[in-house]
Design a protein around this motif. Sequence first.
Motif, PDB file in Angstrom:
ATOM      1  N   GLN A  16      28.002  37.499  14.862  1.00 52.50           N
ATOM      2  CA  GLN A  16      28.123  35.226  14.445  1.00 52.50           C
ATOM      3  C   GLN A  16      30.017  35.435  14.942  1.00 52.50           C
ATOM      4  OE1 GLN A  16      26.426  35.030  11.148  1.00 52.50           O
ATOM      5  NE2 GLN A  16      24.748  36.386  11.305  1.00 52.50           N
ATOM      6  N   ARG A  65      31.436  32.032  14.600  1.00 53.17           N
ATOM      7  CA  ARG A  65      31.273  31.770  13.019  1.00 53.17           C
ATOM      8  C   ARG A  65      32.826  31.321  12.382  1.00 53.17           C
ATOM      9  NH1 ARG A  65      25.644  32.758  13.011  1.00 53.17           N
ATOM     10  NH2 ARG A  65      24.854  30.387  12.629  1.00 53.17           N
ATOM     11  N   LYS A  85      16.137  44.298  13.226  1.00 57.27           N
ATOM     12  CA  LYS A  85      16.374  45.069  14.435  1.00 57.27           C
ATOM     13  C   LYS A  85      17.183  47.005  14.515  1.00 57.27           C
ATOM     14  CE  LYS A  85      15.399  44.702  19.315  1.00 57.27           C
ATOM     15  NZ  LYS A  85      16.645  45.248  19.800  1.00 57.27           N
ATOM     16  N   GLU A 105      20.775  35.302   9.375  1.00 58.88           N
ATOM     17  CA  GLU A 105      20.745  36.101  11.467  1.00 58.88           C
ATOM     18  C   GLU A 105      20.786  37.314  11.041  1.00 58.88           C
ATOM     19  OE1 GLU A 105      23.607  34.024  14.263  1.00 58.88           O
ATOM     20  OE2 GLU A 105      22.321  32.182  13.676  1.00 58.88           O
ATOM     21  N   ALA A 106      22.194  37.676   9.770  1.00 60.29           N
ATOM     22  CA  ALA A 106      21.661  38.943  10.105  1.00 60.29           C
ATOM     23  C   ALA A 106      20.941  39.593   9.193  1.00 60.29           C
ATOM     24  CB  ALA A 106      22.552  38.903   8.440  1.00 60.29           C
ATOM     25  N   ARG A 123      24.159  45.494   7.131  1.00 58.88           N
ATOM     26  CA  ARG A 123      23.573  45.274   9.060  1.00 58.88           C
ATOM     27  C   ARG A 123      25.180  45.750   9.863  1.00 58.88           C
ATOM     28  NH1 ARG A 123      26.217  40.242  10.735  1.00 58.88           N
ATOM     29  NH2 ARG A 123      27.830  41.282   9.825  1.00 58.88           N
ATOM     30  N   ALA A 160      19.276  40.710  12.644  1.00 56.40           N
ATOM     31  CA  ALA A 160      20.169  42.056  13.032  1.00 56.40           C
ATOM     32  C   ALA A 160      19.841  43.102  12.429  1.00 56.40           C
ATOM     33  CB  ALA A 160      21.533  41.455  14.121  1.00 56.40           C
ATOM     34  N   ARG A 211      31.653  33.709   6.959  1.00 56.92           N
ATOM     35  CA  ARG A 211      31.825  33.153   7.295  1.00 56.92           C
ATOM     36  C   ARG A 211      29.920  33.231   8.657  1.00 56.92           C
ATOM     37  NH1 ARG A 211      35.249  29.549  10.306  1.00 56.92           N
ATOM     38  NH2 ARG A 211      37.074  29.445   8.868  1.00 56.92           N
ATOM     39  N   ASN A 212      29.626  33.914   8.064  1.00 55.07           N
ATOM     40  CA  ASN A 212      28.751  35.028   8.063  1.00 55.07           C
ATOM     41  C   ASN A 212      27.221  34.022   8.036  1.00 55.07           C
ATOM     42  OD1 ASN A 212      27.870  37.610   9.922  1.00 55.07           O
ATOM     43  ND2 ASN A 212      29.508  37.178   9.360  1.00 55.07           N
ATOM     44  N   ASP A 213      25.864  33.819   9.105  1.00 59.23           N
ATOM     45  CA  ASP A 213      24.844  33.073   8.720  1.00 59.23           C
ATOM     46  C   ASP A 213      23.782  34.113   7.993  1.00 59.23           C
ATOM     47  OD1 ASP A 213      22.503  31.016   8.112  1.00 59.23           O
ATOM     48  OD2 ASP A 213      21.459  32.321   9.292  1.00 59.23           O
ATOM     49  N   GLU A 221      25.879  39.680  16.721  1.00 59.75           N
ATOM     50  CA  GLU A 221      24.781  40.289  15.821  1.00 59.75           C
ATOM     51  C   GLU A 221      26.328  39.872  14.412  1.00 59.75           C
ATOM     52  OE1 GLU A 221      24.293  44.942  15.728  1.00 59.75           O
ATOM     53  OE2 GLU A 221      22.322  43.844  16.328  1.00 59.75           O
ATOM     54  N   ARG A 227      26.064  42.011  21.889  1.00 57.62           N
ATOM     55  CA  ARG A 227      25.908  42.157  20.978  1.00 57.62           C
ATOM     56  C   ARG A 227      26.040  42.122  19.768  1.00 57.62           C
ATOM     57  NH1 ARG A 227      21.273  47.344  19.721  1.00 57.62           N
ATOM     58  NH2 ARG A 227      20.395  46.422  18.101  1.00 57.62           N
TER      59      ARG A 227
END
Lengths: 339, 164
Positions: free
Chosen positions: A267, A270, B107, B100-101, B57, B104, B95-97, A265, A261
């Motif tokens: 990532q 990347r 959730k 998508e963050a 997040r 997450a 570097r995160n999208d 989460e 997870r």
Amino acid sequence: MPFAYYARLSRAQQAVYRKSDEIPDVRLPRPAALHPAVEALTTALASEDRATVQRATEQMIRGLTDALAVPPVKVQVLAARPHAKWGELHGLYTAERGRTPTIQLWMRTAKQRRVVAFRTYLRTLLHEVGHHLDYTLLRLRDSYHTEGFYKRESSLFKQLVPEAALRAPGRSPMSPMSVDAWFGASPDERLARLARTPDQVAAALGGRREAALRRRPAPEAWAPTEIVCHLRDAEELFGQRMATILADEEPALPDAGPADRWARERQYARHDPTLALEHFRRRRGESLETLIALPPAEWQRGGEHPARGRLTIDMLVAHMAWHDDNHLEQLTRALEGRP
Amino acid sequence: MPTMEEYATQPTAQRLERLTRTAAQLTAAIKGRDEAVMARRPDGKNWAPKEIVCHLRDTEEAFAARFEQILAMEVDPKLGAPTADRWAEERQYLRNDPQEAIGAFRKRREENLATLRALTPAQWNKGALHPVRGRMTLDTFLNLMAWHDDNHLDQLARALEGKA
């Protein structure tokens, strides 16, 4: 290397300490004969019934004293551990002149009142039996917590729970040691293992480019970059758990949830692996600083994990050593394109 | 923007309702923004929009761990100091999208809402010792979460405009 308190002992006491330190194991003539007693102890703890645990514990300890031909010891199994300012009592060995020595063991934790995990219980039992053996078998005038003492405790554990001996220290690097084998290794061995890991990861990654490190060997298997990120975040969790244990008495340790997870989460795919390794190295350095400064007794402090039961710092260190082995091996495979 | 003290005067249901809206607010705020804007820091030390989203997040995950610890213990645990800037660096937020963050975050937020909604009155008063804020009950954690959402949504709106 003797523990720090050695310097505070008298000359006579230091001689006893050195003698204790020199003896690395206690050999049982027929360890297999005691395996049924170990089985019975497992079942008894699962029943959570004090009287049943008392009987199984007596049988286990009598089996040990008979096998080693030493005088008997009285056994008393108690419910919840007493709670003291300096920590939690797990077991106690008392020997008074002219009386049969006594071993007291507690089968429930103080705060959560859960039944102690089997391995923890057996370890504690062997620890107290170890004190008895120091006086009766090794004829030492005092029973100190030396490295030799802990090795003897581990040697008994391995003989009684043979799976722990399957992966002994010094085996080929292709078959990593089990958590139990690491648990039997000395604190110095374990710390040395933890100290090597960042360099081993760096060597494994070599000069490979980021794109190559991002490739998963199979759809469900982590890419090299993800493995390094996992080591970094696991190290943060390890540090956090140690801090939590040291901040309170027997705190609850939250469940971190599945590592997959985090990978998803946060990532990992990347991330820059070089940076992740650098941060893993920094976190690992901080963990080692904490551990090196910790007096041996503090390694026995612990907390309750919802799934894994009581976890001591000692157990966490063994787990981290195993965890490093395991992921270094996985990293080697992933770099070769194997899951 | 209500303060934590003002949130404390609101009924529990109202504060919980506030928490249900945040994920949608984040999605709306960053809609149509390109990567350059999302990764732009307004100045040398303030976070870029995507770093703010990642912070929410990871904080949500940390809240869950704290709740679990508080609920499992009979005494107040001592909590460690928050390390938000270190997370931003180590977990490579830039570097995160961000979509998508937010997914997450949504959730994790739903999980925390489920935990909070199931609390008994006695459990709402269970707490921990926070290194900066002193004793915090689960009830005061709810105020903190509501205020924390507001605060970072506000910061996000500014960061998207290139303002600190």
